[in-house]
Each structure stands twice: as structure tokens, then as C-alpha cells.
Motif scaffolding. Structure first.
Motif, PDB file in Angstrom:
ATOM      1  N   SER A 131     -23.526   6.218   1.604  1.00 48.01           N
ATOM      2  CA  SER A 131     -22.802   6.446   2.844  1.00 48.01           C
ATOM      3  C   SER A 131     -21.341   6.063   2.677  1.00 48.01           C
ATOM      4  O   SER A 131     -20.994   5.231   1.844  1.00 48.01           O
ATOM      5  CB  SER A 131     -23.414   5.622   3.980  1.00 48.01           C
ATOM      6  N   SER A 132     -20.516   6.682   3.481  1.00 49.87           N
ATOM      7  CA  SER A 132     -19.139   6.267   3.638  1.00 49.87           C
ATOM      8  C   SER A 132     -19.122   5.146   4.679  1.00 49.87           C
ATOM      9  O   SER A 132     -20.007   5.091   5.533  1.00 49.87           O
ATOM     10  CB  SER A 132     -18.364   7.486   4.116  1.00 49.87           C
ATOM     11  N   PHE A 133     -18.157   4.248   4.603  1.00 55.24           N
ATOM     12  CA  PHE A 133     -18.113   3.126   5.546  1.00 55.24           C
ATOM     13  C   PHE A 133     -16.710   2.853   6.059  1.00 55.24           C
ATOM     14  O   PHE A 133     -15.717   3.112   5.364  1.00 55.24           O
ATOM     15  CB  PHE A 133     -18.608   1.831   4.879  1.00 55.24           C
ATOM     16  N   TYR A 134     -16.702   2.279   7.227  1.00 53.62           N
ATOM     17  CA  TYR A 134     -15.504   1.664   7.813  1.00 53.62           C
ATOM     18  C   TYR A 134     -15.731   0.164   7.717  1.00 53.62           C
ATOM     19  O   TYR A 134     -16.848  -0.309   7.946  1.00 53.62           O
ATOM     20  CB  TYR A 134     -15.424   2.156   9.248  1.00 53.62           C
ATOM     21  N   LEU A 135     -14.702  -0.577   7.329  1.00 51.04           N
ATOM     22  CA  LEU A 135     -14.848  -2.030   7.185  1.00 51.04           C
ATOM     23  C   LEU A 135     -13.666  -2.709   7.858  1.00 51.04           C
ATOM     24  O   LEU A 135     -12.510  -2.360   7.609  1.00 51.04           O
ATOM     25  CB  LEU A 135     -14.889  -2.403   5.696  1.00 51.04           C
ATOM     26  N   HIS A 136     -13.980  -3.651   8.702  1.00 53.23           N
ATOM     27  CA  HIS A 136     -12.979  -4.349   9.510  1.00 53.23           C
ATOM     28  C   HIS A 136     -13.016  -5.824   9.093  1.00 53.23           C
ATOM     29  O   HIS A 136     -14.044  -6.480   9.215  1.00 53.23           O
ATOM     30  CB  HIS A 136     -13.401  -4.171  10.974  1.00 53.23           C
ATOM     31  N   VAL A 137     -11.910  -6.333   8.574  1.00 52.60           N
ATOM     32  CA  VAL A 137     -11.867  -7.723   8.083  1.00 52.60           C
ATOM     33  C   VAL A 137     -10.678  -8.460   8.698  1.00 52.60           C
ATOM     34  O   VAL A 137      -9.540  -7.977   8.631  1.00 52.60           O
ATOM     35  CB  VAL A 137     -11.714  -7.784   6.545  1.00 52.60           C
ATOM     36  N   GLU A 138     -10.953  -9.630   9.304  1.00 44.62           N
ATOM     37  CA  GLU A 138      -9.884 -10.503   9.791  1.00 44.62           C
ATOM     38  C   GLU A 138      -9.555 -11.485   8.677  1.00 44.62           C
ATOM     39  O   GLU A 138     -10.455 -12.163   8.151  1.00 44.62           O
ATOM     40  CB  GLU A 138     -10.349 -11.302  11.021  1.00 44.62           C
ATOM     41  N   VAL A 139      -8.270 -11.566   8.323  1.00 45.24           N
ATOM     42  CA  VAL A 139      -7.903 -12.436   7.195  1.00 45.24           C
ATOM     43  C   VAL A 139      -6.679 -13.288   7.530  1.00 45.24           C
ATOM     44  O   VAL A 139      -5.906 -12.970   8.439  1.00 45.24           O
ATOM     45  CB  VAL A 139      -7.565 -11.599   5.929  1.00 45.24           C
ATOM     46  N   ALA A 140      -6.559 -14.366   6.789  1.00 41.05           N
ATOM     47  CA  ALA A 140      -5.317 -15.137   6.837  1.00 41.05           C
ATOM     48  C   ALA A 140      -4.252 -14.304   6.130  1.00 41.05           C
ATOM     49  O   ALA A 140      -4.497 -13.733   5.058  1.00 41.05           O
ATOM     50  CB  ALA A 140      -5.513 -16.468   6.131  1.00 41.05           C
ATOM     51  N   ASP A 141      -3.075 -14.233   6.730  1.00 39.44           N
ATOM     52  CA  ASP A 141      -2.035 -13.327   6.249  1.00 39.44           C
ATOM     53  C   ASP A 141      -1.228 -13.991   5.137  1.00 39.44           C
ATOM     54  O   ASP A 141      -0.125 -14.477   5.357  1.00 39.44           O
ATOM     55  CB  ASP A 141      -1.136 -12.954   7.428  1.00 39.44           C
ATOM     56  N   ARG A 142      -1.786 -13.992   3.934  1.00 37.21           N
ATOM     57  CA  ARG A 142      -1.013 -14.558   2.828  1.00 37.21           C
ATOM     58  C   ARG A 142      -1.053 -13.611   1.630  1.00 37.21           C
ATOM     59  O   ARG A 142      -1.900 -12.705   1.579  1.00 37.21           O
ATOM     60  CB  ARG A 142      -1.546 -15.956   2.488  1.00 37.21           C
ATOM     61  N   PRO A 143      -0.142 -13.800   0.705  1.00 33.91           N
ATOM     62  CA  PRO A 143      -0.004 -12.805  -0.364  1.00 33.91           C
ATOM     63  C   PRO A 143      -1.285 -12.666  -1.172  1.00 33.91           C
ATOM     64  O   PRO A 143      -2.021 -13.634  -1.367  1.00 33.91           O
ATOM     65  CB  PRO A 143       1.117 -13.392  -1.245  1.00 33.91           C
TER      66      PRO A 143
ATOM     67  N   ALA B  49     -13.274 -14.240  10.011  1.00 32.84           N
ATOM     68  CA  ALA B  49     -14.357 -13.844  10.931  1.00 32.84           C
ATOM     69  C   ALA B  49     -15.316 -12.956  10.154  1.00 32.84           C
ATOM     70  O   ALA B  49     -14.932 -12.368   9.136  1.00 32.84           O
ATOM     71  CB  ALA B  49     -13.796 -13.088  12.136  1.00 32.84           C
ATOM     72  N   THR B  50     -16.543 -12.851  10.612  1.00 30.39           N
ATOM     73  CA  THR B  50     -17.527 -12.020   9.911  1.00 30.39           C
ATOM     74  C   THR B  50     -17.024 -10.570   9.857  1.00 30.39           C
ATOM     75  O   THR B  50     -16.714  -9.988  10.898  1.00 30.39           O
ATOM     76  CB  THR B  50     -18.875 -12.058  10.653  1.00 30.39           C
ATOM     77  N   PRO B  51     -16.916 -10.011   8.661  1.00 30.02           N
ATOM     78  CA  PRO B  51     -16.461  -8.613   8.571  1.00 30.02           C
ATOM     79  C   PRO B  51     -17.437  -7.671   9.287  1.00 30.02           C
ATOM     80  O   PRO B  51     -18.639  -7.945   9.329  1.00 30.02           O
ATOM     81  CB  PRO B  51     -16.457  -8.335   7.064  1.00 30.02           C
ATOM     82  N   ARG B  52     -16.906  -6.590   9.841  1.00 25.72           N
ATOM     83  CA  ARG B  52     -17.762  -5.608  10.516  1.00 25.72           C
ATOM     84  C   ARG B  52     -17.762  -4.308   9.742  1.00 25.72           C
ATOM     85  O   ARG B  52     -16.704  -3.766   9.424  1.00 25.72           O
ATOM     86  CB  ARG B  52     -17.268  -5.352  11.932  1.00 25.72           C
ATOM     87  N   ALA B  53     -18.965  -3.785   9.482  1.00 21.52           N
ATOM     88  CA  ALA B  53     -19.102  -2.541   8.723  1.00 21.52           C
ATOM     89  C   ALA B  53     -19.831  -1.508   9.573  1.00 21.52           C
ATOM     90  O   ALA B  53     -20.834  -1.819  10.215  1.00 21.52           O
ATOM     91  CB  ALA B  53     -19.894  -2.794   7.447  1.00 21.52           C
ATOM     92  N   ILE B  54     -19.304  -0.301   9.598  1.00 22.96           N
ATOM     93  CA  ILE B  54     -19.945   0.792  10.340  1.00 22.96           C
ATOM     94  C   ILE B  54     -19.906   2.043   9.466  1.00 22.96           C
ATOM     95  O   ILE B  54     -18.886   2.328   8.823  1.00 22.96           O
ATOM     96  CB  ILE B  54     -19.210   1.064  11.673  1.00 22.96           C
ATOM     97  N   ARG B  55     -20.996   2.785   9.470  1.00 21.31           N
ATOM     98  CA  ARG B  55     -21.047   3.981   8.639  1.00 21.31           C
ATOM     99  C   ARG B  55     -20.110   5.080   9.150  1.00 21.31           C
ATOM    100  O   ARG B  55     -19.857   5.176  10.345  1.00 21.31           O
ATOM    101  CB  ARG B  55     -22.464   4.533   8.584  1.00 21.31           C
ATOM    102  N   VAL B  56     -19.646   5.895   8.235  1.00 22.87           N
ATOM    103  CA  VAL B  56     -18.812   7.047   8.580  1.00 22.87           C
ATOM    104  C   VAL B  56     -19.516   8.297   8.082  1.00 22.87           C
ATOM    105  O   VAL B  56     -19.909   8.360   6.916  1.00 22.87           O
ATOM    106  CB  VAL B  56     -17.421   6.958   7.917  1.00 22.87           C
ATOM    107  N   ILE B  57     -19.722   9.265   8.982  1.00 26.34           N
ATOM    108  CA  ILE B  57     -20.281  10.552   8.550  1.00 26.34           C
ATOM    109  C   ILE B  57     -19.098  11.461   8.292  1.00 26.34           C
ATOM    110  O   ILE B  57     -18.317  11.745   9.204  1.00 26.34           O
ATOM    111  CB  ILE B  57     -21.220  11.106   9.628  1.00 26.34           C
TER     112      ILE B  57
ATOM    113  N   VAL C  31     -11.426   2.471   5.198  1.00 28.76           N
ATOM    114  CA  VAL C  31     -12.504   3.461   5.113  1.00 28.76           C
ATOM    115  C   VAL C  31     -12.757   3.693   3.632  1.00 28.76           C
ATOM    116  O   VAL C  31     -11.803   3.887   2.865  1.00 28.76           O
ATOM    117  CB  VAL C  31     -12.134   4.777   5.828  1.00 28.76           C
ATOM    118  N   VAL C  32     -14.024   3.637   3.230  1.00 26.71           N
ATOM    119  CA  VAL C  32     -14.329   3.792   1.808  1.00 26.71           C
ATOM    120  C   VAL C  32     -15.100   5.084   1.555  1.00 26.71           C
ATOM    121  O   VAL C  32     -15.767   5.606   2.439  1.00 26.71           O
ATOM    122  CB  VAL C  32     -15.145   2.589   1.261  1.00 26.71           C
ATOM    123  N   HIS C  33     -14.977   5.563   0.357  1.00 26.76           N
ATOM    124  CA  HIS C  33     -15.691   6.776  -0.056  1.00 26.76           C
ATOM    125  C   HIS C  33     -17.197   6.492  -0.145  1.00 26.76           C
ATOM    126  O   HIS C  33     -17.601   5.330  -0.229  1.00 26.76           O
ATOM    127  CB  HIS C  33     -15.161   7.247  -1.414  1.00 26.76           C
TER     128      HIS C  33
END
Lengths: 420, 420
Positions: free
Chosen positions: A328-340, A406-414, A382-384
């Protein structure tokens, strides 16, 4: 062809053009499956073309006649004779039904045989079956249809590429979506015949081709389409049939549709019909309106229905296993600390797991509250297509990183190709 | 109810909730039309509710049992007994079929009666009939479905208004699109049962509810939807069933769809199913997935099919007149000399004919070639619905004005309310 003890069911084929040859090819392919469902094994008992075959002989040797020869003279004669001989008939011939439908349906009733015609309107889109069976006895208020694929292809092309009518028509001819003489299609006559058939079924009143005024698409210009786009409309050749004060209006003409209309998104050579009724609100059926194997599939569906009228749910033939892991293709949402280096680390984890990134959006969400403290940032990727287990493995690794807040959120992409 | 000499066809009704009461109301309304088609007049022979009715008595007095009581214990017992007693059964109970389908379909075959269940999946959308009848014996490659209206309504609301999941769910409950306990809907369990049924039919292999992993929509956030919009995607709860290397994957989960996907435009509480197969390309069926009268219409369609299996085209009952003049919205394109008062004159002609203007775009197209000579300008108007004869009368008057430099072009507009 008989490989088991199913009794044969003999199908005589009139016509061997695009649809006829597809029927001749697909029917033997499906014979086992059909025998399983019906207990009868279909076989082609004869083929009539302009140059070979004898109608009387084919008729005598058939339980059912498939008429895909077109035209209204010889075709009518053959269908009449088949019905009188007590044979079921399946036809894809809209002009025949729009002009002689009442006579033929009457003959079928008198002779207690079936005359089926799913393929005559909107190819494999099952609008005839739905009107005749699902909606039997329902009060239909209105139909709207895109029932000619050639004109829909031309209009879609004009809108997409800015092509003129003439150039879009030439394209359609080159691709086989339009015939060398496209008159019946572009004038709306083909669509009018189909709307006559649909209106007859929906409103339970005789409708002849001559009752359906039609207007074609030859006079439309790229300018009309461009202006319409400014107004949020899309241009289609629409067949409509509706009740108005106890009378009927059945017509075919170009019309603009607002973006939210269920037919507005029907593109290319596809067909679609919307049926409105108080009890059902509306249902829309769409799919390819033409094509050899598509139309032949509609013909074969009718043949099967004529073979074994009562719908049963036969025992299953297979016992398939179930897949554990799919691509499947996926959408991934990640909250991160903004550092290099954060994006680089995430990309590296994904890469190691064989996950390839299609697009990334990164956005700062909060500044650090003290000098030197990193802010918050949000990554949406969005990943292949990739095996789910690999993707979720990567997500788990990413979640364990100290910069992930925060816990990353993944949702499938059709995706556009309908999945992997 | 018998007002003619049609033999009665006795329908016993188990359940009198939203769907059951709609069946009880609609069936007598349609009895005349059904008698016309089938030669039999349906009548309700008894109603079983929690507080009244006796199942044995209803069974003895019925030719067919409609099961719309829900649940899997009592419902299963009653359906089993009805089939064993040689009665046709029509059910809307997806959980029953997803858990006990093979047993019940087997009993129906053994007892040579019909067990029909169109209403169990996607309400009045005729996906069961299409899979069982139109596509009998076809090799289906993949199904995608939006088969739960509650979750589709919630997701559509979240996207349209930016509402949170919790607030969209509360809205849905207030409007009756979600039950007070929405667990089965929002967890994906309801959709999983429906996908089990569709996969069983499409792939001809047993599929039990427990074979269908499902994931719900409770964890989705407005942020996911907002980001997805940036990426050109729309978020839906998707059921999928597909062949993968000789095995099957049947699942339910949230998924993003690209804008061109046939399910991407299915909004609100509507359901839709896309069926893909090499021979047919793909067909999509959409419409209301729930609602009392909609689901009851699916039930009644099944009752009729059980009454008279062979599809016939009965003689028409009506002889409706055809309408000469209908109301339509129009787009009008006029090329004019660009001089003062032109728009006012056109507006005046339209106003005198009772044509009311909805929007106008005016654009200069060419400057005058000599000083003092007027340039060219183009007016594109959309007018509110009006009788065609009046509109065309106005267009004729406009065409005769000396400032009009080319034949005006008029094209119908089908507006958001689907016509006038």
C-alpha cells in the motif's frame, strides 16, 4: 467443449464484429464458471456474418440467439423469427429496440421467451437490469444519462487539452472511440435511441426514437468550455427523461453540469446513468459504455440470466487463503522537535526499510520557549507503495526516536492506479 | 387489498423498526404495479415485533419471509426455519450473512428457495444483484467500497467544516445518520461484515467476518484531513477485497483517495462500490446506503424477484404524452460591439421575456481599428430556470439587435438541484 455432464445450452451468434467476436471468445472462457452456476454449459452453435452462415440452420440448432449484427431491417427479421420459434434473444441493438421495441417485447411475452438487452444501453453498466429488476414497480421521477462514450470522450478532451471539436473528433477516430462516420454519435441520435429505451422502462409507457428530440455536439466550441470552466461547470452530452405534469420529456442535448452533479466527474468514454425516485433518492451507475469485451460481458450476463432465471447463491468453488501482508501507499504524519537532521534521519529509516518517499510537507508549528530550545515541527509524507509490514516497521523505528514528540499517524493512500 | 383477480403472495415481516415499517408502508403502495409485472399481488401476512406476533403462525401463513429484525441469534433461528419450511427469505441482515452465510445459502439451495439480501450491503445500491447476476462467471480482480454511510458522513463533515471527529459524530447522531451507540459503524465492523459478503460473491470463496481485519475512523483528526487536502487527497473509510497471488485480501481501513478515483466524490451518507475485472474495466454503483424507504426499496426489489424470477418486459401500462416545452437553466454566449448600453439592452430583452440572469462575465476581445469605431466584446451569461420557448424567444430578439456580431450560442445548464 463439454468436459463434464452439464447439458449443453446452444447459443447462435448473429454478427461477428467487435462485440460478436468478443462474445465468441469470452463465452468458452467462462463456460466452466457458467456451468457451475446454471448447470448448463453454453456453447456457440453457429455464427452468422455477411459472408457465411445460414440463419435458418443456426436458429434450428440454438436455444438462444445473440443479435449483435446491428441495423434495423435484417436484424428485426431475424429477431422476430427467433422469438416466434420460441428462442430467447439477447441483443445489443439500440436502434432496433428504439424503433421496434414494443413489437419485439410483445412477441417475447406471447412466446414466453426472454428478450434481454443490457448491452443496448451503456454497455456493461447494468442500468437495464436495475430498472427492470431492482426497481420494478418503483415510481421513477427522472433519469439523467451520459449514454454515448464517443461524445463524452470528445468533450472531455476539449476540456482537458483545449482542443477544437474537429481535432478532438479526429483523435477519437484515431483511438477507435469514434467511427469513421461519426454522424449517429455526434448528432445525438445514438444517445436518443438509448434514452428512448431507458424512458420506456422507467416510466412504463411506449417511447419511440421519434419521440426524443436530440441536439448534438458539433456546434460546441473550445470557448464555451473555457468560459464554463470559469463558471465552475463541466460540459457533457446529457440524455434526460422526466415526468412533467403527467407528461414525459425525453431529450438529448449538451448541458453544463455543476461540479457536484454525479455525472460531472464521468470522463472519457465512460457512460453513467442517474435514476431519481422519491423512495430511493438517487442511484448512479457508471462504467465503460462501449468496448468489445465490456459489451460482450453484458451480453453474456444476459445469456446466463436467460439460462437460469432464479438468482441463487451457488456453493463456493474455491477456498482461497487470506493474505497477511499487502502493498500500500501511505500518508505519515510525524510531530518532531525542530532541529537539524531530523528529516534526514526519518528519510534514512524509511530508506533502510525500503520505503520510498513520494512527497513531503514540513511546517514549523511552535518556536522554542527558551533561547536554544528547539521548536516543534510537523512532517507529512506520502510514500510509494510498499509492503505494510515494512512500512509499519519503519514507523515503529521512527516513533522510538527521541526527537519524535507524539505517536506518528499512518493512513493508507489509494493511488491513481487504484492501489499498488 | 385484493382489488383484481391476481393471486395473493403472502409476505411475513420479521421486525418493525425503520426498515420494517417502511416495507409495511411501501409494499401496499406498490402492490398494483407489482401485480401488473408479476401477476401476483403482495400482501403483508403478519408482522413480528418484540412485543407482538407469533413466528410460527406468520411462517405458516407466508410465501416469503422478510427478515429485518437484526441480530444473529433469533434472526438466524427464524431464517433457518423459514428456509426449511420451503419459504423464500429476503434479509437486510449483514451480520447474519457475514457469520452464517454459508449455512443459510446452503439451506436455500437444499430447499430450492431463494435467499436474497440486496439490502444487506449498500442499501438500495444494487451491488448484490450486479455481482450475482450481471457478472455471473466473471473473473473479478478487485472491489473497493464505501459501504458505511455513518462514517462517510462524519469524514465528509470533517473535511467540509473542519469539525473534529467528536463534533462530527455528535452531528451525525443528531441527524439520525449515527446511532446512539455508534461502535459497530465507527470501528469498521459494520463495513467488514458487508465486505465479507461482497468478497464471498465476487471471488466465489467462503469469507467469514473473522477473515476481515478492520480499522475504524476514531483516531483520525481534522489535521490529517487538512494536510491531505494540501496533497489533493480525500479521506474515506474504504473496504477493499482483492486477489493477490492466488490469495485474498479483504480489509476495511481509512484511506486517502486521489481526486480522480471514482469513490473520491462519494459524499455524505452515500455508499458506492467499484468492481474491477479485466473484461469490464470497472463499474461503479452509488447511492444512499441507508434510510428506511431506500433500504425498503431494496427489500421490495428482492421480494419481486423471488415472486417472478424470469425478467420480462411487461406491456406498458401508460401512454404518457410528451412535453413540448420544458424549464431549463441556460448559458448564453453573445458577441457584441463594445458600446455603451449593450448589456442593458440585452438584460432588458431577457427581463421582458421573464428570463432572470444569474451571472454575467463580460470581456473585451478586440479594440476598434479606427478612432471612434467600437471594439468587440463577449458576454457570457447564466440564467435562472425558465421555459425554453421563452428563453429561445429572447435569444432570437437578441440575435436581431444590430450590436450583435455573431449568432448567439445557448447551452443548457443542469443546476445543483438537478434541473428546475
Amino acid at each position: 467443449m463439454t468436459t463434464d455432464d452439464s447439458a449443453p445450452f446452444r447459443v447462435g451468434l448473429l454478427g461477428h464484429g467487435t462485440v460478436g467476436s468478443a462474445v465468441a471468445e469470452l463465452l468458452p472462457d467462462r463456460a466452466d464458471a457458467i456451468a457451475h452456476v446454471t448447470g448448463l454449459r453454453p456453447e456457440i452453435s453457429g455464427v452468422l456474418t455477411r459472408s457465411r452462415g445460414d440463419f435458418d440452420e443456426i436458429l434450428a440448432n440454438s436455444d438462444l440467439i445473440v443479435e449483435v449484427m446491428g441495423g434495423t431491417d435484417t436484424a428485426r427479421d431475424h429477431v422476430v423469427r427467433a422469438l416466434r420459434a420460441g428462442k430467447h434473444v439477447v441483443t445489443a441493438n439500440k436502434q432496433l429496440l428504439a424503433e421496434h421495441g414494443e413489437e419485439l417485447w410483445g412477441l417475447a411475452r406471447e412466446n414466453r421467451v426472454q428478450l434481454r438487452f443490457e448491452a443496448a444501453v451503456a454497455g456493461v453498466v447494468p442500468v437495464i437490469r436495475v430498472l427492470q429488476e431492482s426497481l420494478t414497480g418503483q415510481h421513477v421521477e427522472r433519469l439523467h444519462g451520459i449514454v454515448n462514450g464517443t461524445t463524452n470522450y470528445i468533450l472531455t478532451q476539449m476540456a482537458a487539452t483545449g482542443a477544437s471539436y474537429e481535432s478532438a473528433l479526429a483523435d477519437a477516430q484515431q483511438l477507435g472511440y469514434a467511427e469513421s462516420d461519426p454522424t449517429d454519435d455526434v448528432t445525438g441520435k445514438d444517445a436518443a435511441a438509448k434514452m428512448a429505451i431507458l424512458a420506456r422502462l422507467a416510466f412504463d409507457t411506449p417511447v419511440h426514437l421519434s419521440d426524443v428530440p436530440y441536439e448534438g455536439i458539433e456546434h460546441l466550441t473550445g470557448e464555451d468550455i473555457a468560459y464554463a470552466r470559469d463558471l465552475g461547470l463541466s460540459l457533457r452530452l446529457i440524455g434526460s427523461a422526466e415526468r412533467l405534469d403527467g407528461k414525459l420529456a425525453v431529450r438529448v442535448h449538451p448541458a453544463f453540469l455543476y461540479a457536484g452533479h454525479p455525472l460531472a466527474s464521468v470522463d472519457g468514454s465512460f457512460n453513467a446513468v442517474t435514476i431519481e425516485s422519491p423512495a430511493i433518492t438517487e442511484i448512479t451507475l457508471s462504467g465503460p459504455g462501449a468496448g468489445g469485451s465490456q459489451t460482450a460481458t453484458a451480453v453474456i450476463g444476459d445469456v446466463i440470466s436467460a439460462m437460469i432465471p432464479p438468482a441463487q447463491t451457488p456453493p463456493t468453488q474455491h477456498r482461497l487463503g487470506f493474505v497477511d501482508d499487502v502493498v500500500s501507499s501511505f500518508y505519515l504524519h510525524v510531530e518532531v522537535a525542530d532541529r537539524p537532521g531530523v528529516l534526514a534521519q526519518i528519510a534514512q529509516v524509511l530508506g533502510l526499510q525500503g520505503v520510498s518517499v513520494k512527497s513531503v510537507v514540513q511546517k514549523g508549528t511552535r518556536k522554542g520557549s527558551a533561547p536554544g530550545e528547539p521548536g516543534q515541527s510537523r512532517l507529512v509524507l506520502v510514500v510509494h507503495p510498499v509492503l505494510e509490514s515494512r512500512f509499519y516497521g519503519a514507523v515503529q523505528l521512527i516513533a522510538s526516536k527521541d526527537f519524535v514528540t507524539a505517536t506518528p499517524r499512518a493512513i493508507r493512500v489509494i493511488d491513481e492506479e487504484f492501489g499498488a
